[in-house]
Structures are given as structure tokens and as C-alpha cells.
Design a protein around this motif. Structure first.
Motif, PDB file in Angstrom:
ATOM      1  N   UNK A 250       0.338 -29.398-112.853  1.00 58.51           N
ATOM      2  CA  UNK A 250      -1.024 -29.703-112.442  1.00 58.51           C
ATOM      3  C   UNK A 250      -1.513 -30.971-113.134  1.00 58.51           C
ATOM      4  N   UNK A 251      -2.518 -31.586-112.506  1.00 60.78           N
ATOM      5  CA  UNK A 251      -3.132 -32.790-113.045  1.00 60.78           C
ATOM      6  C   UNK A 251      -4.635 -32.588-113.061  1.00 60.78           C
ATOM      7  N   UNK A 252      -5.256 -32.953-114.172  1.00 62.41           N
ATOM      8  CA  UNK A 252      -6.710 -32.825-114.300  1.00 62.41           C
ATOM      9  C   UNK A 252      -7.352 -34.201-114.169  1.00 62.41           C
ATOM     10  N   UNK A 253      -8.287 -34.337-113.226  1.00 65.61           N
ATOM     11  CA  UNK A 253      -9.005 -35.591-113.033  1.00 65.61           C
ATOM     12  C   UNK A 253     -10.162 -35.677-114.007  1.00 65.61           C
ATOM     13  N   UNK A 254     -10.654 -36.896-114.223  1.00 64.45           N
ATOM     14  CA  UNK A 254     -11.775 -37.082-115.149  1.00 64.45           C
ATOM     15  C   UNK A 254     -13.082 -36.515-114.599  1.00 64.45           C
ATOM     16  N   UNK A 255     -13.140 -36.210-113.288  1.00 66.62           N
ATOM     17  CA  UNK A 255     -14.347 -35.584-112.746  1.00 66.62           C
ATOM     18  C   UNK A 255     -14.280 -34.064-112.810  1.00 66.62           C
ATOM     19  N   UNK A 256     -13.236 -33.548-113.473  1.00 64.62           N
ATOM     20  CA  UNK A 256     -13.134 -32.107-113.687  1.00 64.62           C
ATOM     21  C   UNK A 256     -12.220 -31.384-112.710  1.00 64.62           C
ATOM     22  N   UNK A 257     -11.858 -32.004-111.617  1.00 67.75           N
ATOM     23  CA  UNK A 257     -10.984 -31.333-110.654  1.00 67.75           C
ATOM     24  C   UNK A 257      -9.586 -31.132-111.234  1.00 67.75           C
ATOM     25  N   UNK A 258      -9.000 -29.999-110.919  1.00 68.36           N
ATOM     26  CA  UNK A 258      -7.627 -29.699-111.319  1.00 68.36           C
ATOM     27  C   UNK A 258      -6.792 -29.569-110.055  1.00 68.36           C
ATOM     28  N   UNK A 259      -5.800 -30.445-109.918  1.00 67.12           N
ATOM     29  CA  UNK A 259      -4.977 -30.486-108.717  1.00 67.12           C
ATOM     30  C   UNK A 259      -3.598 -29.916-109.044  1.00 67.12           C
ATOM     31  N   UNK A 260      -3.229 -28.790-108.427  1.00 63.38           N
ATOM     32  CA  UNK A 260      -1.863 -28.289-108.638  1.00 63.38           C
ATOM     33  C   UNK A 260      -0.862 -29.206-107.941  1.00 63.38           C
ATOM     34  N   UNK A 261       0.029 -29.817-108.702  1.00 56.55           N
ATOM     35  CA  UNK A 261       0.993 -30.761-108.140  1.00 56.55           C
ATOM     36  C   UNK A 261       2.195 -30.901-109.048  1.00 56.55           C
ATOM     37  N   UNK A 262       3.332 -31.222-108.461  1.00 54.61           N
ATOM     38  CA  UNK A 262       4.547 -31.514-109.223  1.00 54.61           C
ATOM     39  C   UNK A 262       4.873 -33.008-109.153  1.00 54.61           C
ATOM     40  N   UNK A 263       3.980 -33.799-108.516  1.00 55.40           N
ATOM     41  CA  UNK A 263       4.263 -35.225-108.302  1.00 55.40           C
ATOM     42  C   UNK A 263       3.066 -36.078-108.691  1.00 55.40           C
ATOM     43  N   UNK A 264       3.199 -36.807-109.798  1.00 49.40           N
ATOM     44  CA  UNK A 264       2.183 -37.751-110.240  1.00 49.40           C
ATOM     45  C   UNK A 264       2.836 -39.126-110.323  1.00 49.40           C
ATOM     46  N   UNK A 265       2.381 -40.055-109.481  1.00 50.43           N
ATOM     47  CA  UNK A 265       2.920 -41.423-109.457  1.00 50.43           C
ATOM     48  C   UNK A 265       1.873 -42.360-110.052  1.00 50.43           C
ATOM     49  N   UNK A 266       2.244 -43.046-111.116  1.00 47.37           N
ATOM     50  CA  UNK A 266       1.304 -43.872-111.879  1.00 47.37           C
ATOM     51  C   UNK A 266       1.568 -45.347-111.598  1.00 47.37           C
ATOM     52  N   UNK A 267       0.598 -46.016-110.977  1.00 51.25           N
ATOM     53  CA  UNK A 267       0.731 -47.449-110.672  1.00 51.25           C
ATOM     54  C   UNK A 267      -0.544 -48.197-111.076  1.00 51.25           C
ATOM     55  N   UNK A 268      -1.153 -47.763-112.177  1.00 51.27           N
ATOM     56  CA  UNK A 268      -2.457 -48.305-112.579  1.00 51.27           C
ATOM     57  C   UNK A 268      -2.315 -49.596-113.381  1.00 51.27           C
ATOM     58  N   UNK A 269      -1.684 -50.590-112.772  1.00 48.57           N
ATOM     59  CA  UNK A 269      -1.630 -51.906-113.396  1.00 48.57           C
ATOM     60  C   UNK A 269      -0.408 -52.124-114.268  1.00 48.57           C
TER      61      UNK A 269
END
Length: 457
Positions: A250-269
Motif C-alpha cells: 500500500x501507499x499513503x498519500x499526503x492527503x491521507x488516502x491509502x491506496x492498496x497497490x503493489x506498483x509504485x513508479x517514481x518519476x518525480x524529477x
């Protein structure tokens, strides 16, 4: 007996900037005028803007990896490894080869084009659980991973596991993130039709960015058009949002949402290569400060360009403006630095770098694209023609152009395939496993290593 030693030119990095520099040096220098050496872990130039299409399977990995050894006239010596430190005083570059051997390479002139690495922040779990999109291996690995999530979701009897495997999060609303989300969403949308046990409605793509706008360089209208295209496809876009923490499921967003996921792709610069920090010279946001001629101020033997150099953007008429880290600038800077190195070698005057940006292209897959060539705003098929035409023409060899065009035509006629190629190993590989950011030395370590080696000799 008198021995005549030719000047040694060392180029670090085989990206757009480094390869263009080497090629121009080869064309304009006679063989007895200088020795040219290139440091790179891979003997190919990667056409980075097309990585999302490799990740989605539109292009094969080989089609955008342009071999450096195809030319029969190629005389540059290649050291297979990465530069991990530079001692400016001793004029020595410390290199870690692909077999982990540490060697010293002396130089008379050095061209620093080590490129950039993925920019990360101190976010819990980020480097352990996120994928990047910066290398060919990452793109191929991400493709395998995404397809494997469909396979595993199809085989799962657990509704919660199935839902988490079918949610995908991409962080970064720049070109890389937007094109990655767009291309991979098309892949999963096409692939799910081959999985009759999966509900297509369960597949959800999230594109998030801390910035208030998607690709602000495009302008208000084109940026809005790109957002509308992605939202129409079902991609959920969240702006002003980033990641608070990341876990394996899972991934937790800064707005409080928790997204159940096995895939986080990071391209933030991106940020400049850690190699720049080993020089102990002045930097701006991690990029080496250079003169308009792209040499290190006060040192005529050190040049830097591309993503790792703060090259003044004289075309903007603003003393504080720096050239953005784009392929367009890197290609032209590579040729210009080669000319300035040759001018220095021959005792001639160097020229400042000036280039006006020609525009931007964003390929969203299929017939979707937005482009802004020479300030003209385009959408749809015309934008797609400009985007692919630009990328195709920028490929350096006819072999690469033929492969890419063939791949595009085959994909247009036959559609996607959903084969995992075997990069997906049992041991998961994440962001920290691909870019070797822990390999670099500190300035003090570089100096101690060079001095220690000199004493042994």
C-alpha cells in the motif's frame, strides 16, 4: 629517445551529451592529435525519451539502445565502468569498472557528462518499494512487473489481493511520469481483455504530483488537453499531492488516502550525478557551475555539460537562467563542448553556448499526443506525427531508426503483446537497485585514493 605523448581527452558518460561530444571529437581531430577515452558502464547510447514505450512494449529494448561500436571509424577507447570521483589537482578520474575494480585514469582534458539520477526524498519506504524509469533495465523490469500483476490477480482467490495488484501509482507529473502512466495504462487496458476472470473496472491508474499543474512547460491549454486525455482514459490525476510513505502492499498519500497497490513508479524529477559532488567545486542545485563556454571557471581543462552542469541559458537574456536538463540541449552542448575542447587544444578562442528551445513533444500513446513545436500548439494526430517524427529523426543511426519505425508499424497493425520476458526475478528489484548511487566517493576519499595509488607506484 624522445617520446611524444598525445593529449588525453577523457569523456565521462555516454548519454546524449557525451556521445555527441565523442563523435565530433573523432570527426574533427586527427588520430595523432589526441587520444579520446569514454567512460560508460554500457557501450550504447540510450534514447531516454522513448523509455515509456519500452515499458509498455511498443518498442523493444534493443531499438533505443544505440551501439557505440557500429562505426568502423570508431577509435575511442571505452572503459566499461562508471566514474566515482575526480581529483582536479592531480588530473585523475577514479573509475569503478563493471567487475568492481577501482582504476585511476589520468587526463589532460576531461568532459563531464555523467547525466542525472532519479531525485528521491526522505520518504519512509520509498527507495525500498518504488520503481524508477531512468534506465533500460528499469523499463524492461517495470513491464514484466506490470504484466505479472495481471497474471497474479487473475490467479488469486483473494478479492483484496486482486484489487491491490490491479491498482498502479505513478508519482511525477512531468514528461516521464505522464508518458509512463499513459503508455502503461494503454497496455493494461488492452491486456485485461485477455483475462476473462478479471473485471476491467478494477484496474486503476493514479498519477500524482505535488505541483499544481501537469507539465506546466506546455502552457495552460496544452496542459489541460493532456489532463483531459488521461482522465478520459480513466487515469485519476491528483495534483498538490505526494507520497507520505510507501509499503510493499500500500501507499499513503499526503492527503491521507491509502491506496492498496503493489506498483509504485517514481518519476518525480532528477538531480545531477553524485560524481559532481566529488569535485569539491561550486554547484547550483547540485549542478556544476560552468562558464558560458562550458568550462570550469579558472580551469581550461575541465568541461561539463548536460544534466550535471549549470550551463547559462544565454538565449533567454537572463543572467540567472540555466539550460534545462533536456535531450535537445544535451545534443547541442555535446557538439559545442567538443568544438571548445578542440579550440583549447589548438590555442584558439572558445565560444559561448547559445541555443533557443525549439519546442516540446509529449507522446501519450496511440493517436493521443500534445506538442508545441516552435510555439505552435498541436493535439491529436498532428501532435503525434510531430512527436514521433522528432524522436525518429533524433535517433543517431539508420539501424536504430529502422528498428523503431518497424516497431511502431508492427504495433499499429498487430497491437500489443503481453509476454513477460524473464527480467522479473524472484527477488524484487526496486529504485535503489538500478542506479548504484552508493558507489561514489567523497572528495576526501578521492584525494586519499589518488595519493595512496601514487605512493604505491
Amino acid at each position: 629517445m624522445n617520446t611524444v605523448t598525445r593529449p588525453r581527452i577523457l569523456v565521462v558518460g555516454a548519454g546524449f551529451a557525451g556521445v555527441e561530444c565523442v563523435r565530433r571529437l573523432e570527426r574533427k581531430l586527427s588520430p595523432d592529435e589526441a587520444d579520446v577515452t569514454l567512460v560508460t558502464p554500457f557501450a550504447y547510447q540510450l534514447y531516454l525519451p522513448l523509455l515509456p514505450q519500452v515499458a509498455s512494449g511498443v518498442l523493444t529494448p534493443q531499438s533505443i539502445a544505440v551501439s557505440l561500436r557500429r562505426s568502423k571509424k570508431y577509435r575511442t577507447r571505452i572503459i566499461p565502468g562508471g566514474a566515482i570521483g575526480v581529483d582536479l589537482k592531480s588530473k585523475v578520474c577514479v573509475i569503478r569498472t563493471i567487475t568492481d575494480q577501482i582504476v585511476n585514469e589520468p587526463y589532460d582534458y576531461i568532459v563531464l557528462a555523467p547525466g542525472s539520477i532519479t531525485r528521491t526524498f526522505d520518504i519512509p519506504g520509498l527507495t525500498e518499494h518504488a520503481f524508477g524509469m531512468k534506465t533500460l533495465a528499469e523499463a524492461a523490469y517495470v513491464r514484466d512487473h506490470v504484466i505479472s500483476q495481471l497474471d497474479l490477480a487473475d490467479a488469486s482467490q483473494d478479492p483484496a489481493e486482486r484489487a491491490s495488484r490491479l491498482q498502479f501509482v505513478v508519482v511525477g507529473g512531468g514528461y516521464a511520469g505522464t508518458e509512463t502512466a499513459a503508455c502503461l495504462q494503454r497496455l493494461t487496458h488492452a491486456a485485461v481483455k485477455r483475462y476473462p476472470r478479471l473485471d476491467p473496472g478494477l484496474i486503476k491508474w493514479h498519477l500524482i504530483d505535488i505541483a499544481p499543474k501537469l507539465m506546466p512547460e506546455l502552457g495552460e491549454k496544452l496542459g489541460s488537453s493532456a489532463q483531459e486525455i488521461l482522465r478520459r482514459r480513466g487515469i485519476e490525476i491528483s495534483l498538490g499531492v505526494s507520497i507520505a510513505k510507501a509499503g510493499p502492499e500500500e501507499v499513503t498519500f499526503t492527503d491521507g488516502r491509502v491506496i492498496p497497490t503493489r506498483t509504485l513508479i517514481w518519476t518525480a524529477g532528477v538531480v545531477a550525478s553524485p560524481l559532481i559532488a566529488t569535485l569539491g567545486a561550486e554547484t547550483v542545485k547540485g549542478r556544476l557551475v560552468v562558464a558560458p563556454e562550458m568550462n570550469l571557471p579558472g580551469d581550461d581543462g575541465v568541461f561539463a555539460l548536460g544534466d550535471s552542469a549549470a550551463v547559462p541559458d544565454l538565449a533567454k537574456g537572463d543572467d540567472s537562467a540555466m539550460c534545462p536538463p533536456t535531450a535537445q540541449h544535451a545534443l547541442r552542448q555535446g557538439k559545442h563542448v567538443a568544438d571548445n575542447v578542440i579550440a583549447t587544444l589548438r590555442g584558439q578562442a572558445r565560444k559561448p553556448y547559445v541555443h533557443k528551445d525549439l519546442g516540446l513533444v509529449v507522446d501519450l500513446g496511440g493517436t493521443d499526443a500534445v506538442s508545441k513545436p516552435l510555439g505552435i500548439e498541436l493535439r491529436g494526430l498532428p501532435a503525434q506525427a510531430v512527436a514521433r517524427g522528432y524522436h525518429w529523426s533524433a535517433l543517431r543511426t539508420n539501424v536504430a531508426k529502422t528498428r523503431v519505425m518497424t516497431n511502431w508499424l508492427l504495433n499499429a497493425v498487430a497491437g500489443d503483446d503481453f509476454v513477460r520476458t524473464g527480467f522479473q526475478a524472484r527477488k524484487a528489484a526496486r529504485l535503489k537497485d538500478f542506479e548504484y548511487t552508493d558507489a561514489y566517493l567523497t572528495p576526501e576519499q578521492v584525494r586519499a585514493h589518488v595519493e595512496g595509488t601514487a605512493r604505491q607506484e
